[in-house]
Design an enzyme around this catalytic site. Structure first.
Site, PDB file in Angstrom:
ATOM      1  CB  SER A 145     -14.849 109.615  16.677  1.00 10.57           C
ATOM      2  OG  SER A 145     -17.040 109.621  16.668  1.00 10.57           O
ATOM      3  N   GLY A 146     -16.521 109.917  20.426  1.00  5.90           N
ATOM      4  CA  GLY A 146     -17.293 110.709  20.299  1.00  5.90           C
ATOM      5  C   GLY A 146     -18.344 111.856  20.200  1.00  5.90           C
ATOM      6  N   GLY A 147     -18.808 110.715  18.574  1.00  2.00           N
ATOM      7  CA  GLY A 147     -19.081 111.400  17.840  1.00  2.00           C
ATOM      8  C   GLY A 147     -20.613 110.626  17.686  1.00  2.00           C
ATOM      9  CB  VAL A 148     -24.791 111.503  16.479  1.00  2.00           C
ATOM     10  CG1 VAL A 148     -23.868 111.678  15.248  1.00  2.00           C
ATOM     11  CG2 VAL A 148     -25.558 110.614  16.397  1.00  2.00           C
ATOM     12  CG  ASP A 149     -21.801 109.375  11.942  1.00  2.00           C
ATOM     13  OD1 ASP A 149     -23.443 109.243  11.768  1.00  2.00           O
ATOM     14  OD2 ASP A 149     -20.864 110.244  11.735  1.00  2.00           O
ATOM     15  CB  SER A 150     -18.181 105.687  16.220  1.00  7.25           C
ATOM     16  OG  SER A 150     -18.296 106.892  17.335  1.00  7.25           O
TER      17      SER A 150
ATOM     18  CG  MET B  36      -7.875 104.332  17.722  1.00  4.36           C
ATOM     19  SD  MET B  36      -7.718 103.821  15.823  1.00  4.36           S
ATOM     20  CE  MET B  36      -9.855 104.547  15.482  1.00  4.36           C
TER      21      MET B  36
ATOM     22  CB  CYS C 228      -5.594 109.121   8.862  1.00  2.00           C
ATOM     23  SG  CYS C 228      -6.049 108.403  10.678  1.00  2.00           S
TER      24      CYS C 228
ATOM     25  N   GLY D  63     -18.180 104.120  12.285  1.00  2.49           N
ATOM     26  CA  GLY D  63     -19.454 104.869  12.426  1.00  2.49           C
ATOM     27  C   GLY D  63     -19.323 105.119  10.961  1.00  2.49           C
TER      28      GLY D  63
ATOM     29  CB  CYS E 184      -7.793 115.206  13.109  1.00  4.33           C
ATOM     30  SG  CYS E 184      -7.413 115.503  15.048  1.00  4.33           S
TER      31      CYS E 184
END
Length: 395
Positions: free
Chosen positions: A12-17, A36, A101, A126, A207
């Site tokens: 997603s562009g975040g730290v978790d993923s 996605m 979702c 994530g 979102c």
């Protein structure tokens, strides 16, 4: 774990993923990342820009050294999530698009894409959650079915939002962060040079609304439907509104010239009147009974409910609220009654009631309507203990 070699991660562009991808690669899996796109911001006047997230996701994959893919589910999201979201608001309900979702996009469309197009053995996300198959599917046993379990980090646990996940997808999903704390995830990211992602502000809220005011956003899609604000005790009209879709149960109404704080207690979708109550703890805002649709059981229908029509478990309809001990009573194949041990405030039609037992998230069901309020039963909130043993403060 020889069977699951190729794993496709939803990045997603975040730290978790990012850390989920990193951990998988370090475990020796053949990892590929997929970003996605679920919302077309070109149609939204820039309201939900994914440009930076896309760049960050691609940068993460390059930094880690895994292939990067991009896929659009804009059409699927519009038809299966956003259209249902609008229909609920038009009817006076308050939906939860995050749960929907996950069910129809991340664990259906994305899962299918990963398995059929990219030929993945499994997918990974994530999310902070665990399964009975283990964080890396090391206990994979389809014959027993897969159970969704709470994450180690009780504050970040996301099983609430995964409560409608299909069984077949869950059996083939890895949650590498399930046994990590958020601070540990950020520490891992910094250790491997992902500082800019570790310090990135986390996205919150829906979102496709972005930073805009919700009333402004929803007004672009739902026509005005004015009605009265009616005092639920006196029956007097105390104000007016431009549409029930602008209001949700429990929300405060700021009325000009009226010093008393009013809160939304009930909405009438036929007359378009909104009934309001004075005070945040007015008994009309609380109920011990909730009616829900036929649940989605993640693993299987609990034996007690199947055999006797009754199930004792734990309930919540808001992610951050305490678990509430309850008894489920089967009314028909399409409806259950949830009897809560402690009254809850602002039970909201359109939201999901999520059911737990021990460490397991059993599944969830859409709330159709609350039962009789404490006011209608002639009861006061003060008659219930404020620190009840039937509440669990954390997941």
């Amino acid at each position: 774990m020889p069977f699951f070699r190729k794993v496709v991660v939803a990045v997603s562009g975040g730290v978790d993923s990012a850390v989920a991808s990193l951990l998988l690669k370090n475990k020796g899996f053949n990892v590929q990342g997929v970003f996605m796109r679920n919302w077309d911001e070109v149609e939204e006047h820039g309201a939900c820009s994914v440009t930076q997230d896309l760049k960050d996701a691609e940068w993460v994959c390059c930094k880690i050294g895994i292939p990067f893919h991009y896929v659009s589910f804009v059409k699927e999201y519009w038809i299966e999530v956003f259209s249902a979201f609008l229909e609920d608001y038009r009817s006076g309900q308050t939906p939860n698009p995050d749960i929907l979702c996950n069910r129809v996009i991340k664990f259906a469309s994305f899962y299918k894409y990963a398995v059929t197009t990219l030929k993945a053995d499994a997918i990974a996300t994530g999310h902070y959650a665990c399964t009975s198959f283990g964080d890396y599917l090391q206990y994979h046993n389809p014959e027993k079915g897969c159970r969704l379990l709470k994450a180690r980090d009780s504050f970040k646990d996301q099983t609430f939002f995964l409560s409608q996940v299909p069984q077949i997808s869950l059996q083939n999903t890895m949650f590498p962060l399930g046994n990590l704390l958020k601070r540990e995830v950020k520490s891992i990211a910094k250790k491997y040079g992902l500082d800019q992602i570790a310090e990135k502000k986390e996205s919150t809220g829906i979102c496709f609304i972005g930073l805009r005011n919700f009333k402004d956003f929803i007004s672009e899609y739902v026509d005005p439907n004015p009605g009265n604000l009616v005092d639920i005790d006196s029956g007097k009209v105390v104000g007016s509104h431009s549409g029930i879709h602008h209001w949700t149960i429990g929300q405060r109404c700021k009325l000009s010239g009226i010093p008393k704080p009013y809160f939304v207690a009930k909405k009438d979708s036929k007359s378009h009147d909104i009934f309001v109550a004075v005070g945040t703890e007015h008994p009309s805002l609380y109920t011990q009974y909730v009616f829900v649709e036929a649940p989605h059981w993640i693993h299987s229908t609990p034996d007690e409910l199947e055999e006797h029509g009754i199930l004792e478990c734990w309930f919540r309809f808001q992610h951050t609220k305490p678990l509430n001990k309850c008894c489920l009573v089967k009314i028909s194949q399409q409806e259950l009654l949830v009897h809560l041990s402690v009254p809850l405030r602002a039970i909201t039609p359109g939201q999901y009631g999520v059911f737990y037992r021990g460490e397991e998230c059993l599944g969830s069901a859409r709330i159709t309507h609350p039962g009789p309020s404490l006011r209608s039963l002639g009861m006061e909130l003060s008659s219930f203990p404020s620190n009840d043993k039937n509440l669990i403060e954390h997941v």
